[in-house]
Each structure stands twice: as C-alpha cells, then as structure tokens.
Design an enzyme around this catalytic site. Structure first.
Site, PDB file in Angstrom:
ATOM      1  N   CYS A  60     -23.223 -10.557  33.788  1.00 18.59           N
ATOM      2  CA  CYS A  60     -23.612  -9.231  34.062  1.00 18.59           C
ATOM      3  C   CYS A  60     -24.969  -8.901  33.926  1.00 18.59           C
ATOM      4  O   CYS A  60     -25.497  -7.806  33.745  1.00 18.59           O
ATOM      5  CB  CYS A  60     -22.595  -8.318  33.419  1.00 18.59           C
ATOM      6  SG  CYS A  60     -22.701  -8.425  31.546  1.00 18.59           S
TER       7      CYS A  60
ATOM      8  N   ASP B 256     -30.454 -10.620  27.962  1.00 20.47           N
ATOM      9  CA  ASP B 256     -30.835 -11.107  26.421  1.00 20.47           C
ATOM     10  C   ASP B 256     -30.999 -12.287  26.416  1.00 20.47           C
ATOM     11  O   ASP B 256     -31.663 -12.987  25.684  1.00 20.47           O
ATOM     12  CB  ASP B 256     -29.701 -10.646  25.505  1.00 20.47           C
ATOM     13  CG  ASP B 256     -30.041  -8.929  25.132  1.00 20.47           C
ATOM     14  OD1 ASP B 256     -31.304  -8.798  24.785  1.00 20.47           O
ATOM     15  OD2 ASP B 256     -29.151  -8.331  25.170  1.00 20.47           O
TER      16      ASP B 256
ATOM     17  N   GLU C 242     -24.780 -14.239  25.067  1.00 23.60           N
ATOM     18  CA  GLU C 242     -26.268 -13.772  25.364  1.00 23.60           C
ATOM     19  C   GLU C 242     -27.122 -13.999  24.248  1.00 23.60           C
ATOM     20  O   GLU C 242     -28.423 -13.500  24.260  1.00 23.60           O
ATOM     21  CB  GLU C 242     -26.233 -12.201  25.542  1.00 23.60           C
ATOM     22  CG  GLU C 242     -25.479 -11.357  24.781  1.00 23.60           C
ATOM     23  CD  GLU C 242     -25.662  -9.780  24.957  1.00 23.60           C
ATOM     24  OE1 GLU C 242     -26.507  -9.242  25.832  1.00 23.60           O
ATOM     25  OE2 GLU C 242     -24.840  -9.028  24.154  1.00 23.60           O
TER      26      GLU C 242
ATOM     27  N   HIS D 104     -34.162  -1.185  28.831  1.00 21.08           N
ATOM     28  CA  HIS D 104     -33.237  -0.719  29.299  1.00 21.08           C
ATOM     29  C   HIS D 104     -33.158   0.604  30.208  1.00 21.08           C
ATOM     30  O   HIS D 104     -32.277   0.903  31.097  1.00 21.08           O
ATOM     31  CB  HIS D 104     -32.265  -0.204  28.311  1.00 21.08           C
ATOM     32  CG  HIS D 104     -31.347  -1.372  27.524  1.00 21.08           C
ATOM     33  ND1 HIS D 104     -31.878  -1.992  26.606  1.00 21.08           N
ATOM     34  CD2 HIS D 104     -30.259  -1.911  28.001  1.00 21.08           C
ATOM     35  CE1 HIS D 104     -31.171  -3.262  26.455  1.00 21.08           C
ATOM     36  NE2 HIS D 104     -30.313  -3.047  27.098  1.00 21.08           N
TER      37      HIS D 104
HETATM   38  C1  PEP Z   1     -27.793  -8.558  29.054  1.00 20.47           C
HETATM   39  O1  PEP Z   1     -28.201  -8.533  28.015  1.00 20.47           O
HETATM   40  O2  PEP Z   1     -27.704  -9.399  30.040  1.00 20.47           O
HETATM   41  C2  PEP Z   1     -26.928  -7.661  29.479  1.00 20.47           C
HETATM   42  C3  PEP Z   1     -26.158  -7.411  30.320  1.00 20.47           C
HETATM   43  O3  PEP Z   1     -26.992  -6.410  28.308  1.00 20.47           O
HETATM   44  P1  PEP Z   1     -28.129  -5.451  28.083  1.00 20.47           P
HETATM   45  O4  PEP Z   1     -29.121  -5.751  29.354  1.00 20.47           O
HETATM   46  O5  PEP Z   1     -27.482  -4.027  28.054  1.00 20.47           O
HETATM   47  O6  PEP Z   1     -28.516  -5.750  26.711  1.00 20.47           O
HETATM   48 MG    MG Z   2     -27.574  -7.659  26.431  1.00 22.88          MG
END
Ligand code: PEP
Ligand code: MG
Length: 758
Positions: free
Chosen positions: A677, A630, A606, A365
């Site tokens: 996303c 994910d 995800e 992250h």
């Molecule tokens: C993902 O998992 O693709 C996502 C957009 O969420 P994060 O990266 O915050 O887990």
């Molecule tokens: Mg995610």
C-alpha cells in the site's frame, strides 16, 4: 571566527535584495580577512559566464560590466575545478586573464573558492592582495566556510531578485523558475495564496494593504493590547522582582513606543505593506541589529524583540481570521513554508489548483494526501522566497517538481496544452472504470485505493477501486483540535465502510509521530522517524487504541467489510499485544450487546526488522501489507521528508527491490496474502514489477489507479516476470527505473508515465 561567520551570515540574510546582500558579503569579508580586494562573481548559466556582481577594492564601475567565460581566467579555473585555488602571483599564472576595467593588475596574491549550493555552482568568491604571498590555511578555511554558508543565502537572494524583477514585469522580463520535488502529478495554473501558521512571525508573507488606514488602526489596536499585557504582567510580578529586573518591562514598553518599533511599522504600512508583513520586516531588522552586537546582554535582547513581535502578531491574527474564508481565489495555488494536512482542509476543494511547500518532499504525508485528492503539488522548493509570492500568478508543474512565477504567455500556453493532454488521457481512461485489471495472459490483479478523507473515498469509487487497502485514520484526527470521541470516530469510519461496502476497507490504527503531528498531542523528538510512532504510541496508550478499535467495530455492524491493520511493527510482541487489545475490544463490544464479526487483522511491513520476520509475523495475522514509503526510507536511511536528500529516496533501489521480492516470497511460503500500500504501487513502472514479484493486490492513490490499470491490461504476466528477472540483475536505481519505463514505452504505454512521453 564563529562569531564573525555568524554575524556575516545574519547580516547577509537580512539584506533587502541580492545586490545589497553581495555588497555586505564583500565588505565584511574584506574587513574580516584584512585583504585589499574581495569580490563575488556569479555564474550566469544562460550566458555561461561569470559576472562580477560586487567588489570591495576593484573598480566599482566594473560591477555588472565585466565577465569571464566559463573556463576563462582564474575565476573560470576555480569554477570549472569546483575547488579552491590559492596563488602567490596571479598575473604570472598561465590562466590569468587581465581585465583592464577592474584595475586588478596590481594585485598578486589570489584566493578563490567556488560557491556551490545543492551541487549547483553559483559563482566564485575571491580575495586578492598586492603582496606576493600564499594565503595561509586559516584564511583558506575561513573563505571556504564562508562560501559554504553563504551559498544558500545567495541562492535565496538570487531567487528573490527574480521575483522582484518579475513583479515589475514588462514584456521582456523573464519569469522566475524554482526547483523542488514532484509532490503530486498534474499542472496547476492560478494565483498564489501564502498561508502561515498562527504566531509564526518568520513565515508571514508580504502583501499589499487593501486599506492603509484600516491596517494602521488594526496594528495600533494590537499594540495597545500588547502594552496592556506587559503592564499587567509587570504589576503581577512587581512584588517578586528587583527594581533592575522591573526596569526590563519599561524597556519593552519603550521598544513599542510610537517613536520606535511601532513608528517604523506604521511607516512601512503607509508605504503599502499589510500590517503583519510590515511587522515582520521591522522585527527582523531589529533582531539583525541586536544579534550583531558585541555585548552579550544586548545580543540577548534579540529574543525579546522576537517575543514582542509574536505577541503583536497574535493580536493581528485575531482580527484576520474573519476575513480568511474570502481570501481564496477561484484558482488558488496554496503556498506555505510547511504545508500540513490540516491546511489542505482550509481551502474549498473546488478552488484549489495546486500546492507549493518550501519544506517536505514527495514522500511527506501532505504530498500523499495531495495525490489522493489529485492536486498538482511541488514540495521542497527550498529557495523560493515564498513570502513574496502572495497574489502572483503561478504555474505548478507537479510532474517535474517546478514552479514558475509570472509566466510568459508562451509558457502559460505550453502548460495549458499539457493540462489538456492530461485531461484527454483521463477521459480516455474513464472507459476502464468498470473493467478489471487483468493482464493479456489472463492474470487478475486487484487494484485498491488508499484513502484518508471522505472526499477521496468518493473519488476512488468513481475511479473504479475494488477496495481500500489503506485508510489512514490519522487524517481525520489531524483535522480536529482534540481526539475525536468514540461516536465521532464511529461516524467517520461508517462513512468509509459504507462507501465501499460490500468491498473491503482496511483501516489502519492511528499512525501518528514522524511527520504526522496532532496539534493537541505534540510529540517533540530529536529523531521523530525513529521515535515514538505508530503502534509504539498506541500500545503505550491502550485507552486510545481500545477506543479506536471499538469505534471501528461498531461502525462495521451489518457491513462486515472491515479489516484492521497495524503500522510500524518492528517485533512480534507488538503484534501479540495489539491482538490482545483487539480481542478485548471485540469482547467488550459484544458485552454492550452489539454483535459484530471479528475482522481480519494484518501487519504492515515497513520497518527493515519486519522484513526478516515475515514468517513469525505472518503466522499471527490474516494478511501482510508492505508500506513501501517507510520501508524505502528506513532501508536507504533517507528521511522521506527532507528535500536535501530527496534525490536519494528511490524505491527502484536494488536493495529495496530485493527486500520487496523477499517479502513476497516468504509470505507465499506460508500462504499468507501479501499486498502493498505504499506509493510505489501507484507508479505504473513499479506496479509491473510488484505484480511480477507476486504481490496479490496493489493499493494506491486514486489519481494513479486508472494509469496502473491501463498498464496491467497492456502487458502479460510472463512479460513482466522476464522484465523483473532482467532488472534484478542491475545495480543502479536510475538504470532500473529507466529500463522499466523504456520497456513500457516500447509497447506503447509510455503515455501512462507522464506528459510528453509516447
Ligand atoms: C508506507 O509507509 O508505505 C505507508 C503506506 O504508510 P504512510 O505513508 O502513511 O507512512
Ligand atoms: Mg508508513
């Protein structure tokens, strides 16, 4: 055997430099194996030769002097085959090369094993004996185990050696280079500032003391406070402890004595080290000594020393905080053992040129945040001796995942050119800001952004984002030292919503767990990514969930551009429960007299289970959005945060593409809006495939949006669909990525995929 192995590795790890480390290796191995010779040859990749770097048993004058070509001699045989070689009579072997300087002619038995670190051949470990015999299986096993354990330590020591050479740089000394994973694209040139978490002695960097006397005073004050603490604990417990247990307190106090640990730290400070660095070095030496002791009681004292060290450090840090604000140079490259999102917030953004993290990978992250903020970042630089980087000049190459310390003028110039090239590209793309992402055959693809901080929301507007596809609400939670109140949340959310109004903002409910920890709500688990994460946490804490939803609803009054999205959903019951709570929060808000529209609600896809329930999930909500970060991690069983397996993490993997395609088709079948996303959407090559699959909106980090827009405007939907059909036939992730990149290059869009491409 395990004890011997452990103690050798510990002793090698504690060695001050590569040469000292290798001396320990050969001495300890010779003793442990009762062999007559033990040597280490390291591979010099530039010269393509194995150099004898340390030996016990051969002629010492040969160290650093003799070398063998990459496939020369028995050492070359071990290296080129990358496997163990065990020979009864070495001089009789056809590959034997006699090196007169070493005096090895009298040795017959030869056992050599390669030293391999992350697939890289580092060198060869050899033991020899006069007697003609084959080494037995247990000896082979010992040396193989030793080599596997030492590889990382040697890689680290070798890297440290590079830094030491660079620190005493002359015009001829070469810069040091370290490999990691690309975290956020771009080039950053600046001065390293190493930061470390509170009370974490092991990650304290080495620095020079600015004022030696003041540093000694700071240390002595900390020492007095720790002595005082120990005495007072001792007094409190004196009634309950036996005299021999009470004696332990005296042992601690003695350790801190001016003539023991305390004196050694002061000596190091006098030699120029700052107090926390001197403390770390001395404590590590002590721990090393204690851990090697045969007596179990004494070995356990290592833990006491560590504890004392941490206590002293905590007091030292108290006096440090005051100075922290001023520590950042105008061109800071922030370096840490493990960068956290909260650490990013500590440096004024206008001073931050780059980020380096020893732990983590491109999908962590902190890397995602760095991309949103446009800060060049390299993650997972596992071999960098980060403690020694403070104050050195660094180049961060966020495109290729490399860092350089003490770069030569020529290298700096090369990177300055790349920096300029990127600047020009961004300027060229600026004119697209208010243009739509529309293909040459007229297909319109909305491009939205992912945000987390208010700064990236503002930046996103500047880049022409049409909405927010993912607002990671956990980011503001991470910046606090307690859960934000409803009003605090409402204010933060209002800023986001107002910045984009009337365009939509998709707020994801709190997604903590995995690698996203809140300092005030620790979750300790063996398998955090398969554990208590996302919706699982918030459904178990409806009070947190309801509070958050109400804050979102109230923040949207009058703007009506809120969408709510649920993370980590793996079954329909979670959606049902969450919807129930959302309706309840809405009703309660209205009961408070606040009239607010019911927002659209969506589910993130995800988790692999969700891929197979698109219809059931989709029928319950207003939209679906794929979290490909994910989804890739779970489909490929590759921890997105682990640098060791970072090479295996690839969203172009055919299994991932097949899942993504299926999701889009199933969503289409029930007429449910489908978007994505994850970071894959921000990859120009990925974006083209996603558009062709039928994704109706792509949400990405703001930094990549102009490039993706430029690519979408440069292709036709028909072209993209043909390309998709072609790559769906391929079976290798790297070939797929290369095929798409090549296709884009051929039509003149290669520039969008990084510097140096036409
Ligand atoms: C993902 O998992 O693709 C996502 C957009 O969420 P994060 O990266 O915050 O887990
Ligand atoms: Mg995610």
């Amino acid at each position: 055997m395990l004890d011997t192995l452990r103690s050798i590795v510990q002793e090698v790890s504690a060695a001050s430099d590569l040469s000292a480390a290798l001396k320990v290796v050969v001495t300890r191995i010779r003793n442990a194996m009762h062999s007559e010779v033990s040597s280490v040859y390291l591979y010099d990749a530039d010269a393509k030769r194995y150099v004898l770097m340390a030996t016990k048993g051969l002629n010492q004058n040969a160290v650093g002097q003799v070398s063998l070509g990459s496939s020369e001699g028995l050492v070359g045989l071990v290296g080129s085959r990358e496997e163990l070689v065990n020979i009864e009579d070495a001089p009789a072997h056809p590959r034997y090369v006699y090196l007169a300087e070493t005096g090895e002619e009298k040795y017959h038995a030869f056992l050599g094993v390669p030293i391999i670190h992350h697939r890289r051949l580092m060198g060869v470990l050899v033991v020899q004996q006069q007697e003609r015999r084959k080494f037995d299986e247990s000896e082979e096993a010992f040396l193989v185990t030793m080599s596997a354990q030492l590889a990382g330590v040697i890689a680290h020591a070798e890297a440290t050696g590079n830094i030491a050479a660079a620190a005493t740089a002359t015009a001829t000394s070469k810069e040091a280079r370290f490999l990691g994973a690309p975290g956020s694209p771009g080039v950053g040139i600046g001065q390293a500032v190493v930061i470390y978490p509170a009370a974490d002695l092991a990650s304290v960097p080495d620095k020079l003391a600015e004022d030696i006397e003041a540093e000694i005073e700071r240390f002595e004050t900390a020492l007095i406070k720790v002595r005082r603490d120990i005495r007072s604990v001792g007094q409190k417990l004196s009634a309950d402890l036996r005299p021999e247990e009470m004696a332990l307190f005296d042992v601690y106090l003695n350790m801190l004595d001016d003539r023991a640990l305390g004196a050694e730290v002061i000596t190091k400070i006098r030699l120029g080290a700052w107090a926390p660095g001197a403390l770390r070095q001395v404590v590590q030496q002590y721990i090393g000594h204690f851990e090697q002791m045969d007596d179990a009681y004494l070995r356990e004292r290592a833990a006491d020393i560590r504890d004392l060290g941490v206590r002293i450090l905590a007091y030292l840090q108290e006096t440090e905080e005051l100075g922290q604000v001023t520590r950042y140079h105008d061109n800071t490259i922030l370096v840490s053992q493990e960068l956290t999102p909260a650490m990013l917030g500590e440096v004024p953004i206008d001073k931050l040129r780059g980020l380096v993290s020893v732990q983590g990978s491109s999908n962590s992250h902190v890397a995602i945040l760095a991309r949103a903020m446009g800060i060049p970042t390299v993650m997972g630089v596992v071999d960098v001796p980060y403690a020694q980087l403070d104050g050195l000049e660094l180049i961060v190459d966020g495109y290729r995942g490399k860092i350089y310390s003490q770069p030569s003028d020529q290298l700096r110039e090369e990177y300055e050119n790349i920096y300029q090239e990127e600047l020009i590209l961004n300027q060229d793309l600026e004119c697209l800001r208010d243009e739509p992402a529309i293909t040459i055959d007229g297909y319109r693809l909305p491009l939205w952004v992912n945000t987390g901080l208010i700064t990236d929301a503002l930046r996103s507007r500047e880049r022409g984002a049409e909405g927010v596809g993912l607002y990671r609400t956990e980011v503001p939670f991470m910046m606090k030292d307690r859960f934000p109140s409803e009003t605090e949340q409402q204010e933060i959310y209002r800023q986001q919503l107002a910045t984009f109004a009337p365009n939509p903002v998709t707020m994801r409910t709190l997604d903590i767990g995995g690698d996203k920890a809140l300092p005030y709500f620790p979750i300790q688990e063996e398998n955090p990514f398969l554990g208590w994460r996302g919706i699982r946490v918030t459904l178990d804490h409806p009070e947190l969930f309801l509070l958050q939803i109400k804050a979102m609803l109230k923040a949207s009054v009058g703007l009506n551009n809120l969408r709510i999205m649920l993370p980590m959903v793996s079954s329909v019951s979670e959606v049902d429960e969450a919807l129930h709570l959302i309706y309840r929060a809405h009703a309660e808000t209205e009961e408070e007299g606040i009239v607010v529209n019911m927002p659209e609600v969506g589910v993130m896809i995800e988790v692999p289970a969700a891929v197979y329930q698109i219809v059931d999930l989709g029928q319950r909500v207003d939209f679906l959005s794929v979290g490909s970060n994910d989804l890739t991690q779970y489909l490929l069983a590759v921890d997105r945060n682990n640098p060791r397996v970072a090479d295996l993490y690839n969203s172009f993997h055919p299994a991932v593409l097949t899942a993504l395609y299926k999701i889009a088709q199933d969503a289409k079948a029930i007429n449910k809006p489908i978007s994505i996303c994850g970071e894959f959407a921000g990859n120009p090559a990925g974006a083209v495939l996603l558009m062709a699959m039928g994704y109706e909106m792509l949400s990405m980090n703001a930094a990549n949006l102009p490039k993706v827009k430029s690519v979408i405007r440069g292709v036709s939907l028909e072209w993209a669909q043909k390309l998709l059909a072609e790559v769906m036939q391929l079976e290798n992730a790297h070939v797929i990525a290369a095929t798409v990149e090549l296709a884009l290059e051929k039509i003149g869009l290669g520039r969008m995929m990084g510097p140096g491409r036409s």
